[in-house]
Design an enzyme around this catalytic site. Structure first.
Site, PDB file in Angstrom:
ATOM      1  N   ASN A   7      58.954  27.925  36.250  1.00  0.00           N
ATOM      2  CA  ASN A   7      59.047  29.789  36.454  1.00  0.00           C
ATOM      3  C   ASN A   7      59.187  29.422  38.060  1.00  0.00           C
ATOM      4  O   ASN A   7      58.537  29.037  38.944  1.00  0.00           O
ATOM      5  CB  ASN A   7      57.622  29.894  36.598  1.00  0.00           C
ATOM      6  CG  ASN A   7      58.163  31.378  36.902  1.00  0.00           C
ATOM      7  OD1 ASN A   7      58.846  31.841  37.386  1.00  0.00           O
ATOM      8  ND2 ASN A   7      56.059  32.519  36.886  1.00  0.00           N
ATOM      9  N   ARG A  91      61.136  31.239  32.617  1.00  0.00           N
ATOM     10  CA  ARG A  91      61.077  31.986  32.248  1.00  0.00           C
ATOM     11  C   ARG A  91      62.080  33.458  32.931  1.00  0.00           C
ATOM     12  O   ARG A  91      61.886  32.987  34.434  1.00  0.00           O
ATOM     13  CB  ARG A  91      59.736  32.704  33.564  1.00  0.00           C
ATOM     14  CG  ARG A  91      59.715  34.250  33.854  1.00  0.00           C
ATOM     15  CD  ARG A  91      57.898  34.044  34.452  1.00  0.00           C
ATOM     16  NE  ARG A  91      57.416  35.733  33.913  1.00  0.00           N
ATOM     17  CZ  ARG A  91      57.534  36.056  35.945  1.00  0.00           C
ATOM     18  NH1 ARG A  91      57.542  35.672  37.178  1.00  0.00           N
ATOM     19  NH2 ARG A  91      57.294  36.807  35.492  1.00  0.00           N
ATOM     20  N   HIS A 180      56.340  42.156  32.385  1.00  0.00           N
ATOM     21  CA  HIS A 180      54.704  41.383  32.150  1.00  0.00           C
ATOM     22  C   HIS A 180      54.868  41.012  29.873  1.00  0.00           C
ATOM     23  O   HIS A 180      53.666  41.062  29.897  1.00  0.00           O
ATOM     24  CB  HIS A 180      53.896  41.614  31.608  1.00  0.00           C
ATOM     25  CG  HIS A 180      53.381  42.043  33.353  1.00  0.00           C
ATOM     26  ND1 HIS A 180      52.565  42.988  33.836  1.00  0.00           N
ATOM     27  CD2 HIS A 180      53.524  41.276  34.672  1.00  0.00           C
ATOM     28  CE1 HIS A 180      53.110  42.869  35.178  1.00  0.00           C
ATOM     29  NE2 HIS A 180      52.988  41.857  35.791  1.00  0.00           N
ATOM     30  N   HIS A 208      46.783  44.341  30.818  1.00  0.00           N
ATOM     31  CA  HIS A 208      47.383  43.654  31.790  1.00  0.00           C
ATOM     32  C   HIS A 208      47.103  43.613  33.064  1.00  0.00           C
ATOM     33  O   HIS A 208      47.924  44.628  34.349  1.00  0.00           O
ATOM     34  CB  HIS A 208      49.116  42.797  31.685  1.00  0.00           C
ATOM     35  CG  HIS A 208      49.335  41.818  31.855  1.00  0.00           C
ATOM     36  ND1 HIS A 208      49.736  40.813  31.857  1.00  0.00           N
ATOM     37  CD2 HIS A 208      49.254  41.704  33.550  1.00  0.00           C
ATOM     38  CE1 HIS A 208      49.420  39.729  32.672  1.00  0.00           C
ATOM     39  NE2 HIS A 208      49.681  40.345  34.423  1.00  0.00           N
ATOM     40  N   GLY A 212      50.281  42.439  39.608  1.00  0.00           N
ATOM     41  CA  GLY A 212      50.675  43.308  39.237  1.00  0.00           C
ATOM     42  C   GLY A 212      49.839  44.264  37.598  1.00  0.00           C
ATOM     43  O   GLY A 212      49.283  42.858  37.212  1.00  0.00           O
ATOM     44  N   ARG A 241      51.454  48.046  44.624  1.00  0.00           N
ATOM     45  CA  ARG A 241      52.489  48.692  44.647  1.00  0.00           C
ATOM     46  C   ARG A 241      52.198  50.095  43.590  1.00  0.00           C
ATOM     47  O   ARG A 241      51.328  50.219  43.533  1.00  0.00           O
ATOM     48  CB  ARG A 241      53.686  47.559  42.716  1.00  0.00           C
ATOM     49  CG  ARG A 241      54.290  46.847  43.522  1.00  0.00           C
ATOM     50  CD  ARG A 241      54.986  46.488  41.636  1.00  0.00           C
ATOM     51  NE  ARG A 241      55.127  44.914  42.560  1.00  0.00           N
ATOM     52  CZ  ARG A 241      55.316  43.991  41.176  1.00  0.00           C
ATOM     53  NH1 ARG A 241      54.711  44.395  39.876  1.00  0.00           N
ATOM     54  NH2 ARG A 241      55.064  42.939  41.317  1.00  0.00           N
ATOM     55  N   GLU A 335      40.526  39.744  32.585  1.00  0.00           N
ATOM     56  CA  GLU A 335      39.970  39.081  32.170  1.00  0.00           C
ATOM     57  C   GLU A 335      38.242  38.253  32.802  1.00  0.00           C
ATOM     58  O   GLU A 335      37.706  37.860  32.812  1.00  0.00           O
ATOM     59  CB  GLU A 335      40.969  37.581  32.555  1.00  0.00           C
ATOM     60  CG  GLU A 335      41.904  37.646  31.818  1.00  0.00           C
ATOM     61  CD  GLU A 335      42.688  36.074  32.005  1.00  0.00           C
ATOM     62  OE1 GLU A 335      42.028  35.189  32.765  1.00  0.00           O
ATOM     63  OE2 GLU A 335      43.874  36.658  31.301  1.00  0.00           O
ATOM     64  N   ASN A 336      38.826  38.991  34.053  1.00  0.00           N
ATOM     65  CA  ASN A 336      37.060  38.495  35.201  1.00  0.00           C
ATOM     66  C   ASN A 336      36.640  39.763  36.026  1.00  0.00           C
ATOM     67  O   ASN A 336      35.203  39.713  35.676  1.00  0.00           O
ATOM     68  CB  ASN A 336      38.084  37.714  36.455  1.00  0.00           C
ATOM     69  CG  ASN A 336      37.728  36.573  36.248  1.00  0.00           C
ATOM     70  OD1 ASN A 336      37.793  35.708  35.750  1.00  0.00           O
ATOM     71  ND2 ASN A 336      39.897  36.477  36.856  1.00  0.00           N
ATOM     72  N   GLU A 385      50.672  32.862  29.913  1.00  0.00           N
ATOM     73  CA  GLU A 385      52.169  32.976  29.912  1.00  0.00           C
ATOM     74  C   GLU A 385      53.474  31.579  29.752  1.00  0.00           C
ATOM     75  O   GLU A 385      54.174  31.923  28.553  1.00  0.00           O
ATOM     76  CB  GLU A 385      52.736  33.815  30.692  1.00  0.00           C
ATOM     77  CG  GLU A 385      52.659  34.889  30.563  1.00  0.00           C
ATOM     78  CD  GLU A 385      52.571  36.149  32.290  1.00  0.00           C
ATOM     79  OE1 GLU A 385      53.791  36.387  32.384  1.00  0.00           O
ATOM     80  OE2 GLU A 385      51.481  35.914  33.059  1.00  0.00           O
TER      81      GLU A 385
HETATM   82  P1  AMP Z   1      47.067  37.678  38.717  1.00  0.00           P
HETATM   83  O1  AMP Z   1      48.211  38.530  38.834  1.00  0.00           O
HETATM   84  O2  AMP Z   1      46.575  37.660  36.808  1.00  0.00           O
HETATM   85  O3  AMP Z   1      46.605  36.107  39.517  1.00  0.00           O
HETATM   86  O4  AMP Z   1      45.655  38.476  39.094  1.00  0.00           O
HETATM   87  C1  AMP Z   1      45.528  38.054  40.339  1.00  0.00           C
HETATM   88  C2  AMP Z   1      44.677  39.489  40.855  1.00  0.00           C
HETATM   89  O5  AMP Z   1      43.332  39.154  39.994  1.00  0.00           O
HETATM   90  C3  AMP Z   1      43.809  39.217  42.449  1.00  0.00           C
HETATM   91  O6  AMP Z   1      44.529  39.307  43.220  1.00  0.00           O
HETATM   92  C4  AMP Z   1      41.723  39.897  41.896  1.00  0.00           C
HETATM   93  O7  AMP Z   1      42.168  41.398  42.436  1.00  0.00           O
HETATM   94  C5  AMP Z   1      41.963  40.008  40.910  1.00  0.00           C
HETATM   95  N1  AMP Z   1      40.484  39.332  40.083  1.00  0.00           N
HETATM   96  C6  AMP Z   1      40.553  37.556  40.045  1.00  0.00           C
HETATM   97  N2  AMP Z   1      39.740  37.287  40.038  1.00  0.00           N
HETATM   98  C7  AMP Z   1      38.804  38.264  39.811  1.00  0.00           C
HETATM   99  C8  AMP Z   1      37.387  38.316  40.077  1.00  0.00           C
HETATM  100  N3  AMP Z   1      36.621  37.502  39.389  1.00  0.00           N
HETATM  101  N4  AMP Z   1      36.715  39.591  40.210  1.00  0.00           N
HETATM  102  C9  AMP Z   1      38.003  40.733  40.241  1.00  0.00           C
HETATM  103  N5  AMP Z   1      38.937  40.597  40.555  1.00  0.00           N
HETATM  104  C10 AMP Z   1      39.815  39.422  40.417  1.00  0.00           C
END
Ligand code: AMP
Length: 398
Positions: A7, A91, A180, A208, A212, A241, A335-336, A385
């Protein structure tokens, strides 16, 4: 059989080497500051210590060579030589209207990536540089392009057309593409498998929610709508954004603040979203939630607006598909963050969604967060991904 997934960004290169026998990640890493002072490679081989190399990387070709050296190094490597890499999967962000599937790269594919530089100005040039660097360092090795826009290509015209003069579509391809796509495709397939849905009779919404963020609707695995548009700026509120916006806001701010269009688009891409709405607290949900818990009003508004926008898209896509069987949450927030998922699902009781509060506390793995009585299955499904790109590449080389 090992697949190298790449990527490439304008000054970075992320990679994973995946053993396709068991889909295990043999090594992953990142080259940063390519072409600028302070280039750095961080290489993480499975089961061995992390290796960091600080060495000039004047261009991506040097970076690719250093990655291959790290992968085949006797100490921190995981393969004996690059002969053990069967193919490379890249990618590629924008395939325009040319590709609705992944393809093996030849000169024609490279031309299409080049033709779409205008539509993906931040990513396509870097993606092509990565492809050409691999061609130079590993001549003859099969390479695949996996497009972020491919999944959205099955959208019907009524979903992808903007209501502006048709000539802009005809002349310049101005339409909604969606991004995405690799994640939406991976997670929607995973939803079918995990929830045991009928692949020929299923309506799925994937949220998602990362830095982003986008939502997709698919019927029987084919995307029928997705929230990002000509660029990844449309749709949900994201980390930085704005997502959906009345275009007149742009002219109004330009006039009031004496800003150029480029300046406004920089603000809409990099200073808006959760970061902008929260009054500049952060683009990271964890920081904004901390401020919310301390009683900060802007943080509360940012989170409320974010949740509301996701819920509106789920409602719109349920209407577009005349129903929904499953909703899946993925990416960093999806996910989190059980709190955000829970808040979104509070808007969905009219669909018969019932969330299991205990299950919704889980994170980072496939989890069914709806109860057995829920009319719609709601899941957490981590996206992957890189694995999706590796699988696509494997399928192409047979
Ligand atoms: P990604 O672009 O999928 O890597 O997601 C990044 C974003 O996920 C971060 O800017 C956080 O806002 C959010 N994030 C990651 N871990 C957590 C968590 N444990 N609890 C809440 N938000 C999270």
């Amino acid at each position: 059989m090992n697949i190298l997934v790449i990527n490439c960004g304008s000054s970075s290169l992320k990679y994973q080497l995946i053993d396709m026998e068991n889909e295990a990640v043999l090594a992953k890493g990142l080259c940063e500051r390519i072409g600028i002072d302070g280039s750095r490679l961080e290489h993480k081989p499975a089961g061995k210590d992390k290796f960091v190399l600080e060495e000039p990387m004047p261009d991506h070709k040097v970076a690719v060579q250093l990655v291959l050296d790290a992968l085949s190094d006797p100490e921190h490597g995981v393969i004996a030589s690059t002969d053990e890499i069967s193919a490379v999967g890249h990618r590629v962000v924008h395939g325009g209207q040319a590709y609705s599937d992944s393809v093996l790269i030849d000169e024609k594919v490279k031309d299409v990536i080049r033709e779409n530089f205008d539509l993906g100005p931040l990513h396509n040039p870097a993606n092509l540089i990565g492809i050409e660097a691999c061609e130079q360092v590993m001549p003859g090795k099969p390479q695949a392009a996996v497009f972020d826009t491919a999944f959205g290509q099955s959208m019907p015209e009524k979903a992808y057309m903007y209501a502006i003069p048709y000539e802009y579509y005809a002349k310049y391809g101005v339409r909604r593409y969606g991004f995405h796509g690799t994640s939406h495709s991976f997670v929607s397939r995973e939803a079918i498998r995990f929830a045991n849905l009928d692949p020929n009779n299923c309506k799925i919404i994937v949220c998602h929610l990362g830095n982003g963020a986008s939502v997709s609707a698919s019927i029987n695995g084919k995307c029928v709508d997705t929230s990002m548009g000509l660029t990844p700026l449309e749709g949900l509120i994201m980390g930085t954004r704005s997502g959906d916006l009345d275009p007149a806001v742009i002219q109004y701010i330009c006039n009031k603040e004496g800003k150029t269009l480029d300046e406004i688009f920089n603000i809409l891409n990099k200073k808006s979203g959760i970061l902008g709405l929260s009054g500049g607290i952060s683009s990271d949900f964890r920081d904004v939630q901390k401020a919310q818990n301390e009683g900060n009003h802007e943080a509360q508004v940012a989170i409320d607006a974010y949740v509301y926008r996701v819920a509106k898209y789920i409602g719109a896509y349920t209407a577009a598909m005349n129903g929904v069987d499953a909703i899946a949450f993925t990416a960093g927030v999806g996910e989190n963050d059980g709190v955000i998922r829970g808040e979104i699902c509070k808007y969905l009781t009219y669909l018969g969604v019932v969330i299991d509060a205990e299950a919704n506390k889980g994170r980072g793995e496939n989890i069914m967060i709806s109860t057995p009585e829920s009319k719609v299955k709601v899941m957490v499904l981590p996206t992957n991904e890189e694995l999706a790109i590796a699988r696509e590449t494997l399928a192409l080389i047979g």
